[in-house]
Design an enzyme around this catalytic site. Sequence first.
Site, mmCIF file in Angstrom:
data_model
loop_
_atom_site.group_PDB
_atom_site.id
_atom_site.type_symbol
_atom_site.label_atom_id
_atom_site.label_comp_id
_atom_site.label_asym_id
_atom_site.label_seq_id
_atom_site.Cartn_x
_atom_site.Cartn_y
_atom_site.Cartn_z
ATOM 1 N N GLU A 762 -2.628 3.295 -1.838
ATOM 2 C CA GLU A 762 -3.272 2.094 -2.805
ATOM 3 C C GLU A 762 -4.717 1.850 -2.367
ATOM 4 O O GLU A 762 -4.813 1.913 -0.861
ATOM 5 C CB GLU A 762 -2.480 0.958 -2.513
ATOM 6 C CG GLU A 762 -3.016 -0.018 -3.540
ATOM 7 C CD GLU A 762 -3.786 -1.249 -2.906
ATOM 8 O OE1 GLU A 762 -5.093 -1.047 -3.257
ATOM 9 O OE2 GLU A 762 -3.273 -2.058 -2.191
ATOM 10 N N CYS A 796 -9.161 -5.542 -1.759
ATOM 11 C CA CYS A 796 -9.503 -4.274 -2.793
ATOM 12 C C CYS A 796 -9.794 -4.896 -4.046
ATOM 13 O O CYS A 796 -10.110 -3.941 -5.139
ATOM 14 C CB CYS A 796 -7.911 -3.495 -2.757
ATOM 15 S SG CYS A 796 -7.184 -3.533 -1.103
#
Length: 1003
Positions: A762, A796
């Site tokens: 990720e 993120c």
Amino acid sequence: MPRTTDRLPFPYRPEAGVLAQRLAALQGALDWTAAATQAAPWVRAVRENPPPFWAMESLLKEYPISSAEGLALMRLAEALLRVPDAETAIALTADQLGRADFDGVADSTLARLSSTAIAMSKHFLPQAGSEPGLMVKLGAKSVVAATLRAVQLLGRQFVLGQTIEEGMKEAASARKRQSNLSFSFDMLGEGARTDADALRYLASYENAIAAIARTVDPKRAPSQNDGISIKLSALHPRYEDAQHERVMRELVPRVWTLCEGAAAANLNLTIDAEEVDRLELSLEVFEALARLVAQHCPQWQGFGLALQAYQTRAVELIEHVAALGRQHQLKFMCRLVKGAYWDAEIKRAQELGLPAYPVFTQKPHTDVSYLACARALLDAPDAIYPQFATHNAGTIAAILNMAMATGAQAGLGRPGAGLPKFELQRLHGMGEGIYREVLKNPAVSCRVYAPVGAHRDLLAYLVRRLLENGANSSFVHQLADESVGMDELLLSPLEQSKPAAMTASLPLPPDLYGSQRPNSQGLDLAVIAHRDPLLAAHAALVVPTVPEATAADAQAAVNKAVQAFAGWNHTPVAERTATLRRAADAMQQQLPRLCALLVKEAHKGWGDAVSEVREAIDFLRYYANDAERVMAPQTLPGPTGESNTLRLEGRGAWVCISPWNFPLAIFAGQVAAALATGNTVLAKPAEQTPAIALEAVKLLHAAGVPAGALQLLHGPGETVGASLVVQPGIAGVVFTGSTQVAKIIQRALAAKDGPIIPLIAETGGINAMLVDSTALPEQVADAVVQSAFRSAGQRCSALRLLCVHEAIADGVIEMIEGAAKELVAGDPAELATDLGPVIDAEAFDGITRHVQRLHKAAKPLLGDQPTAPTLPHLIAPQMFEVPSISAVTQEIFGPVLQVVRWGGDPMAVMQQINALGYGLTLGIQTRIDSRALALAGAARVGNVYVNRNMIGAVVGVQPFGGEGLSGTGPKAGGPHYLLRFCAEQTLTINTTAAGGNVALFTA
Ligand SMILES: Cc1cc2nc3c(=O)[nH]c(=O)nc-3n(C[C@H](O)[C@H](O)[C@H](O)COP(=O)(O)OP(=O)(O)OC[C@H]3O[C@@H](n4cnc5c(N)ncnc54)[C@H](O)[C@@H]3O)c2cc1C
């Protein structure tokens, strides 16, 4: 002055207990039958002879907000007036009218206009996605014009005038028709995002007070003069509890200037009631102002505030205000309302995982509370002049009954009647019919809350009124609905409220996920009782040092994990998941200490810290549940004579490499997923945040995870991390971090001999938000500021690229700039801090280099934002306007926002965003539903958020993870995640091997 105790009781108390107290307070004080008998003729008279605005209420009755048509009406009313460009206005109208069926509406101008617009729309409005021809374009403009007119009429229903002068003129002519009326003017506008907005609202209140002052007689009591209502959220851009010192310093003097003007003219100035989390703060402001009133104009009896009966603390609030009045020998004007933000309060409590709701959850309970509050107000005539604001005939009659019983008399300036002891209030545009009947009694007086302002500023207010009128439970709505009989309409709320047998109409926030799993419990940082344990834990905390592992340790640890695998993998799933649930419970218990550690070690702000601990708890519980689901053997269909079963188990030893930006949640999520599915774990936390990881590991061990099944290896990625990845014994790697490091890991794995090792990565993103010209600038500013700058942009999911439609770009950018300038960068341990320092010197240097580059390549929007000299690594919000989407090529992992303007086809913008190659999060701000869906469909990203911020994905609710350069998937906290950690086996048994197909013969 530091705040040490809350002024009011804990807001999250069990509802049944509070309700029982309110009912007890009404025992013997209220004869509901008498009230209903008094109200019945009013209802009959209104139904027989409806007032002129009735058609609007019928329209909303016909199309309540729960219907597609009602929703379309509300959406158009909310958005159409502010859309500057014809093309988008047409698209919005087509989108909303397309799903509505307004045939057969009541006969009113509004209704006729609506039906005309809709009928025309069938011919003229373009279908979503089609290219409109000339006729369609010409026709569409007429439809939009007709719809605009309808919406303006709807707005006019609730607004007295566009300027204070216009409003006062309307008020004067209304008073000619009905003598016992007074007005409280409300200058439209709330929720200032910038100081410039706040000052603009201040000037408009000052202007209004001056105008009202010119028409009233200062010798008359404030109860007999027109007055003004103000919203504190309009007067300060950071009117929130966390900023209380600043609010007291800056807001109090602003409101005081308004009070001085109101006091000089002897008129009523009421502070409106807003959201529950601002109640304590508003009381503090109110108290400070009361002290000034007592000091400078003790004779003024016009200062007041609104109180919401739907709050479970309402009675205690009244007692507090009465005590304050007595303390300063003042008399306050207190407006009792039921409350206008019910849906928002319910949502906030659910989102924050609070122990209970701060408001009643059933309508009759609010009605009971209202009556108990009325009783408390009437019982404090020395300190309070009560103002009862309601449109509900039953409530009005009950109040008149109670007032008579306590000897309080109403009346506005009746000759010889003396001063009234209370008044009734209604909103302009609502309750006119009932009040026409009630006010036939000259002893009763009514003040009308009268919004004044441009239609464009009407939106937030209008939506609240439409919600009220369109909601099935609303009295006004039921009154317009002939099918609701008199008995039902005037049913006693006392009879409907049964604390002992109360069945919940809504799940409590901790039970949000029903029988699946408990919701993690959060905190309300506006409540001292909730935040004190955090601050105490922070004061007591010494961040432990974590010994570093070496590359050699990595090898030994992998051997140990490989050996432990068989034992853990064969531990029944239920036992493994029980350990995870025990660890979750322990985390919940240790929430304050874990938060303190996040603040100290990772520079998290308190709000972020609480959310992160909750996310970790949710991960543990969610994966525990999901492991039981996916690991249950599945019997598969097939030919007779054999059985086929699919079984899942762990793969072996997994390396879990987590980042510093979510050092507990992502760490715990990766580890829990691997452990739940029977794998053993080598957990490598970020170098910057090993202590919080150690804490999590200790909790998991204490909960029963064997030492060999979970080992912590703290050390640099280049040595410890790299050495773990290349070990031959590992069965998988799960990594969250940069795309660059993910690629290094992928190559290292590919270069190894032996089995092909799965990698779950990720990584980051150039996350964009696409804003069209139907979006509400205030909502956009909130979403942008939170998404780009919260956690100092070190998420993120954080917003990096804002694409805003050229027709609204100037205003929106200005508002975001103003809001960003209000943010506080500083020590994250301070509650007032919005942005703490970035994680370390390396991050600081990297971001600073990007900022320097952007200063040359783009247009700086926030000027030179200072960094606080006292704290290292602090970066204030940065914003740059870039020439094009393709100019943004890299993720900048900090509080740096790039902005680009767009025009034309939003789909083309979406394609340019896709072309950047990242695919993590996307924000869309539009009121055109079909456009939002089409853009989401075309977006190559993992998480799309419409009309909200784009951070803070919740486990099991918004599974998180992207595609392209942003990661491999599957999504964390989603139903497919665990499968990647598993090996699969099908077991086929020939059941006929030992003597034939018995099952077939005996079937
Ligand atoms: C003069 C005036 C000033 C006002 N100022 C303010 C203000 O400063 N702040 C503010 O918040 N509101 C304010 N209001 C709005 C007020 O809150 C609403 O108009 C009022 O709640 C409608 O109540 P009602 O008695 O007219 O109608 P009713 O139909 O009897 O009551 C509707 C109300 O019941 C409550 N309710 C609805 N469903 C539920 C449920 N499931 N569980 C629990 N409660 C429920 C809600 O409060 C809802 O608004 C003001 C209203 C007036 C008339």
